[in-house]
Design an enzyme around this catalytic site. Structure first.
Site, PDB file in Angstrom:
ATOM      1  N   ASP A 193     -65.220 -15.391 -16.802  1.00 45.99           N
ATOM      2  CA  ASP A 193     -64.871 -17.273 -16.713  1.00 45.99           C
ATOM      3  C   ASP A 193     -63.340 -17.843 -16.618  1.00 45.99           C
ATOM      4  OD1 ASP A 193     -64.642 -19.611 -15.474  1.00 45.99           O
ATOM      5  OD2 ASP A 193     -66.123 -20.525 -17.129  1.00 45.99           O
TER       6      ASP A 193
HETATM    7  C1  SPV Z   1     -69.153 -23.985 -15.863  1.00 43.27           C
HETATM    8  O1  SPV Z   1     -69.999 -24.580 -15.424  1.00 43.27           O
HETATM    9  O2  SPV Z   1     -68.802 -23.308 -15.602  1.00 43.27           O
HETATM   10  C2  SPV Z   1     -68.219 -24.930 -16.172  1.00 43.27           C
HETATM   11  C3  SPV Z   1     -69.302 -25.685 -17.725  1.00 43.27           C
HETATM   12  O3  SPV Z   1     -67.084 -25.401 -16.912  1.00 43.27           O
HETATM   13  S1  SPV Z   1     -68.802 -24.929 -19.067  1.00 43.27           S
HETATM   14  O4  SPV Z   1     -69.481 -23.123 -18.928  1.00 43.27           O
HETATM   15  O5  SPV Z   1     -69.883 -25.272 -19.681  1.00 43.27           O
HETATM   16  O6  SPV Z   1     -67.518 -25.000 -19.342  1.00 43.27           O
HETATM   17 MG    MG Z   2     -66.161 -24.024 -15.317  1.00 42.52          MG
END
Ligand code: SPV
Ligand code: MG
Length: 274
Positions: free
Chosen positions: A44
């Site tokens: 991510d």
């Molecule tokens: C996501 O679900 O991608 C978010 C929340 O942005 S977190 O993973 O906590 O950043």
């Molecule tokens: Mg996110």
């Protein structure tokens, strides 16, 4: 939100997860950047492109009757990228986007990595650009601050959210990675309520929806529990079948094929053809 009720949102990455969230009673689905990237076993970290995230969000929105709130990271670049993102998401029928004040490329808030934020005025300008780019009335821009994630403190978070609200954000999202709700409560006590507040209680799950409502929270996002449940379930199921040489040991634990057919709305499709 206009009825004053807490809006509860479940994270998902595909139409099946979004449908199951709707069936469980959630009012909206969070198209999570963590979930969408993890579903491809990619980090991510702004690795996937806007079109890939949009395709995931649009697939969810097509399958459900409740709104998709799309996690659009930083807006995939600078102001013009944000404007293009708003045009594309709005045209795809997405109800809301949440843009965060980190520098592009971003990395997940819980990653052991440095988090760099945009200067306050630059991100306020991004929010203004997003709202200017929107064509209809029914599209919502949520401004998310990562000030607490970056360790900048509650005062900075309040300052940023006030500026983002005044720049036109429809709601603000305050994120925290602390194991207790302390800094979130401190933020909420200091917030003047000029716009609704969204929280993501991933690391402080002991803080219930009822308590959040008492402190003035309007929206709670359960961002990744569905993904984590899937990981656990597939690991256990595949492991058992491989070990046993038969699926007998898991049959009572897994959904029947008829359940899958129902989620596919097979009867509706057969009726359509008939
Ligand atoms: C996501 O679900 O991608 C978010 C929340 O942005 S977190 O993973 O906590 O950043
Ligand atoms: Mg996110």
């Amino acid at each position: 939100m206009s009825q004053g009720d807490l809006v509860r949102v479940a994270g998902a990455h595909d139409a099946m997860g979004a449908t199951l969230a709707q069936q469980a009673g959630f009012q909206a689905v969070w198209s999570s950047s963590l979930e969408v990237s993890a579903s491809r076993c990619l980090p991510d970290a702004s690795v996937l492109t806007m079109t890939e995230y949009l395709a995931a969000a649009a697939n969810m929105q097509k399958a459900i009757d409740i709104p998709v709130v799309a996690d659009v990271d930083t807006g995939y670049g600078n102001n013009l990228n944000v404007a293009h993102m708003v045009h594309e998401y709005e045209a795809a029928g997405i109800t809301a986007v949440a843009i965060e004040d980190k520098l592009y490329p971003k990395v997940n808030s819980f990653a052991e990595a440095a988090q760099t934020l945009l200067p306050l005025t630059d991100f306020a300008h991004k929010i203004e650009t997003a709202k200017n780019a929107q064509r209809g009335e029914d599209f919502y821009v949520i401004a998310r601050t990562e000030a607490l994630i970056d360790g900048l403190g509650v005062e900075e978070a309040l300052k940023r959210c006030t500026a983002y609200a005044d720049a036109g954000a429809d709601a603000i999202l305050i994120h925290s990675k602390k194991k207790d709700e302390g800094e979130i409560v401190e933020f909420l006590d200091g917030w003047d309520g000029r716009k609704p507040v969204v929280i993501v209680p991933t690391t402080y799950p002991q803080w219930s929806a009822a308590e959040a409502t008492k402190h003035g929270v309007s929206v709670v996002i359960y961002a990744n529990q569905g993904l984590r449940a899937t990981v656990q379930a597939l690991r256990t199921t595949f492991g058992t079948i491989y070990r046993d040489g038969t699926s007998l040991g898991v049959e009572s634990e897994i959904a029947p094929v008829s359940d899958v057919f129902a989620l596919q709305r097979l009867q509706d499709w057969l009726a359509l053809e008939a």
